[in-house]
Scaffold this active site. Sequence first.
Site: not given
Length: 322
Positions: A100, A170
Amino acid sequence: MAVGARSGQEGPEERPERSGEPAPPAAANAAPTGGDSGHDDEGGDGRGGRRGRDGDGADSAPKKQRSFWKELPLLIGIALVLALLIKTFLVQAFSIPSDSMQNTLQQGDRVLVDKLTPWFGSEPERGEVVVFHDPDNWLAGEPTPNPNAIQKALSWIGLMPSAEEKDLIKRVIGVGGDTVECKGTGPLKVNGKALNEQSFLYPGNTPCTVDDGGGQFKVKVPEGKIWVMGDHRQNSLDSRYHQQDKYQGMVPVDNVVGRAVVVAWPPTRWSTLPIPDTFDQDLSAAAAPGALALAGAVPLVFWRRRRLTIGNDRVSGSGTAG
């Protein structure tokens, strides 16, 4: 003899040597001096001189050093305590389990996370790559590794990434007070200002995704929360896709473990993780229209009050004069 008397008064070292004359024999009853190092190395008299210097009447024996194998457990214990303290308060290693954050981070990378600055009240900033605890079952259904006892012990002291903690990594896009917006394929906007994400966005990805799951949005981040997104925008289940949970896709600042600062492993991937330049622009939230209107009205109110006060003074003066 005269020569003998002179020798007794001035000492043998004062007598000049004569060529060819034999040196006189040492006196039989002369006592050796304790400070003569040459006599110390000979017989009983030398040992007596050494005993006189030691003062205890016995030879001083050197202290026996402790065996390395006896010191090894102590050294290991100190190292483990230091490693645990470093893991708790300074830095901790984490493993990247997914794609990701490509290409900034690859699956299998090991990153070092700064845990020190949050202890001093530092909060996440836009553009930082952060590790955070799962806010509301974002990892539900994801397989959990089953480490052995040695891996558990090493991860507990911080020498290996933890396999049991459910943490995510993230990039911070918005902080408390920000408005984050995705419309069409982008660009991604923070407080109405477009971000240039080409330096870190996965090649071929668009900043925003056109889908029904949450790719199109406009949210305001509450205080004490952050909005996060993956750099591989089309392969990241981030804040966009958790807007139905109890935090509406936001991550509480208290859940943040720290900022990832270095890719430490493998050596060929070693690099730092700086904040991209696009986040250096002024992204602060603009004042609300109501606040702007109030700020503009205050000078006008004071100006009108000043005019009315001057007008009343004139009326009052003319009345008394008349």
